[in-house]
Design an enzyme around this catalytic site. Sequence first.
Site, PDB file in Angstrom:
ATOM      1  N   ASP A  40      -3.125   6.878   0.012  1.00  0.00           N
ATOM      2  CA  ASP A  40      -2.714   8.285   0.148  1.00  0.00           C
ATOM      3  C   ASP A  40      -1.341   8.559  -0.457  1.00  0.00           C
ATOM      4  O   ASP A  40      -0.402   8.981   0.234  1.00  0.00           O
ATOM      5  CB  ASP A  40      -2.736   8.695   1.625  1.00  0.00           C
ATOM      6  CG  ASP A  40      -4.066   8.434   2.289  1.00  0.00           C
ATOM      7  OD1 ASP A  40      -5.099   8.670   1.633  1.00  0.00           O
ATOM      8  OD2 ASP A  40      -4.083   7.993   3.452  1.00  0.00           O
ATOM      9  N   GLU A 214     -13.491  18.420   0.121  1.00  0.00           N
ATOM     10  CA  GLU A 214     -13.665  17.493   1.229  1.00  0.00           C
ATOM     11  C   GLU A 214     -12.389  17.361   2.058  1.00  0.00           C
ATOM     12  O   GLU A 214     -12.384  17.608   3.243  1.00  0.00           O
ATOM     13  CB  GLU A 214     -14.081  16.112   0.708  1.00  0.00           C
ATOM     14  CG  GLU A 214     -14.370  15.088   1.791  1.00  0.00           C
ATOM     15  CD  GLU A 214     -15.648  15.362   2.566  1.00  0.00           C
ATOM     16  OE1 GLU A 214     -15.745  14.923   3.723  1.00  0.00           O
ATOM     17  OE2 GLU A 214     -16.551  16.017   2.002  1.00  0.00           O
ATOM     18  N   GLU A 333      17.772  -4.801  -6.538  1.00  0.00           N
ATOM     19  CA  GLU A 333      17.175  -5.352  -5.333  1.00  0.00           C
ATOM     20  C   GLU A 333      16.011  -6.283  -5.687  1.00  0.00           C
ATOM     21  O   GLU A 333      15.213  -5.988  -6.574  1.00  0.00           O
ATOM     22  CB  GLU A 333      16.680  -4.228  -4.423  1.00  0.00           C
ATOM     23  CG  GLU A 333      17.792  -3.343  -3.881  1.00  0.00           C
ATOM     24  CD  GLU A 333      18.803  -4.134  -3.068  1.00  0.00           C
ATOM     25  OE1 GLU A 333      18.378  -4.893  -2.169  1.00  0.00           O
ATOM     26  OE2 GLU A 333      20.002  -4.014  -3.347  1.00  0.00           O
ATOM     27  N   GLU A 335      13.441  -6.700  -4.077  1.00  0.00           N
ATOM     28  CA  GLU A 335      12.194  -6.002  -3.755  1.00  0.00           C
ATOM     29  C   GLU A 335      11.882  -4.877  -4.738  1.00  0.00           C
ATOM     30  O   GLU A 335      10.997  -4.043  -4.479  1.00  0.00           O
ATOM     31  CB  GLU A 335      12.225  -5.481  -2.326  1.00  0.00           C
ATOM     32  CG  GLU A 335      13.277  -4.441  -2.025  1.00  0.00           C
ATOM     33  CD  GLU A 335      14.635  -5.004  -1.637  1.00  0.00           C
ATOM     34  OE1 GLU A 335      15.460  -4.236  -1.120  1.00  0.00           O
ATOM     35  OE2 GLU A 335      14.884  -6.215  -1.852  1.00  0.00           O
TER      36      GLU A 335
END
Length: 457
Positions: A40, A214, A333, A335
Amino acid sequence: MMPTKRRLWTTIAAVAGLVLTVIAPARADNPIVQHIYTADPAPLVHNGRVYLYTGHDEDNSTWFTMKEWRVWSSADMVNWTDHGSPMSLATFSWAKQDAWAGQAIERNGKFYWYVPVVTKATGRPAIGVGVADSPTGPFRDALGRPLVENGEIDPTVMIDDTGQAYLYWGNPNLSYVRLNTDMISYSGGINRIPLTTAGFGTRTGDPNRPTLYEEGPWVYKRNGLYYNVFAAKCCSEFIAYSTAPGPTGPWTYRGTVMPTQGSSFTNHAGIIDFKGSSYFFYHNGALPGGGGFTRSVAVEKFSYHADGTIPQINMTTAGPPAADTLNPYVRQEAETIAWGSGIETEPSSEGGMNVGYINNGDYIKLKNVAFGSGATTFTARVASTVAGSSVEVRSEGPNGPLAGRCTVPNTGGWQSWTTVSCPVSGLTGTRDLYLRFAGGSNYLLNFNWWQFTGAAS
């Protein structure tokens, strides 16, 4: 650092044999997050970066088992920084389950994250609002109660040129409210958008759902035209869209954006313009162990047609080209990752996140790194409880030419940090960088940040 924690890549790869090699070739960069399942996507452009808000599918899920939301960011659309989870079900004391699809927006220096959760009081879905002073949080409950509740999900939010903000949501219906300028209240009640076949296409085979709409609306304005991009015709879903001259319609169905593809039976769109290009975010089930309840966010670059219509977009494993270069001569970083193999992330005692659970042969890929006339030294912030492991600096691939190797000592703890440096050579121009980890048979080290020095620093 807990040795019992599941390792997504290494566990599944060990069982699946060559699946990892087939699904994750070195040149592939979709899905954009590989160390957890994400779903999402909701991108937000702010101060030269894209902040990506996602859900988190739990490992081994057989339903939409989601307990937290995650945030990622990028300045180049290929290297994504993991900012962890700044909001979860625990943020909302009145919520009991289902941290599902939401969207964040900035107004007057604050960031508002609209999310659907199931309430303890009624057992029905409602829309909550988290608020933060930074796009990466931490977010707190702005109201202490739902903003709106009609038993439906999937909020999307837009601020029109007039300053009027709109919140849309719904499955099976499509509703909206006009938000007040405080972004945590609304005026005029809940309004229902008519789901006509002219506005949202024709569905066959389900008399209770005559249109293709939907769930998962994504509403935005571009060049004077309003777009509603939505998940169509469950199941499996595809992505379709409609346009309108105003924020509440009348809507005209325009067709398919992304056909039914991949191994997830749901999809969810997010669209932005960034650094002169347009990008389409979606999710699929492309990671090892992936599927309809273990999804992964991906992104494609696209161009609108001259009349503003959206072309058909297909899923790829390549992802978009880099929108910018990565500067290796400032602190980056650990990450921040274009592609990671074997690694995970966790909160760091020094703030933010660090890369952890590292085994021999794991690696991090960084894309489009601008070394200029050449790097001479590599520095890394590391922690470990074992001696003799190392960070190998490579290019071209995880087993490509070795530019340097930094030895990591036993620092006395997984969050006891030290800085190590080593000489490097052969890193010039703009190229992909691979940081490969080597050592014994158990966990090797934690990795917090890195930086190069050299002629261009």
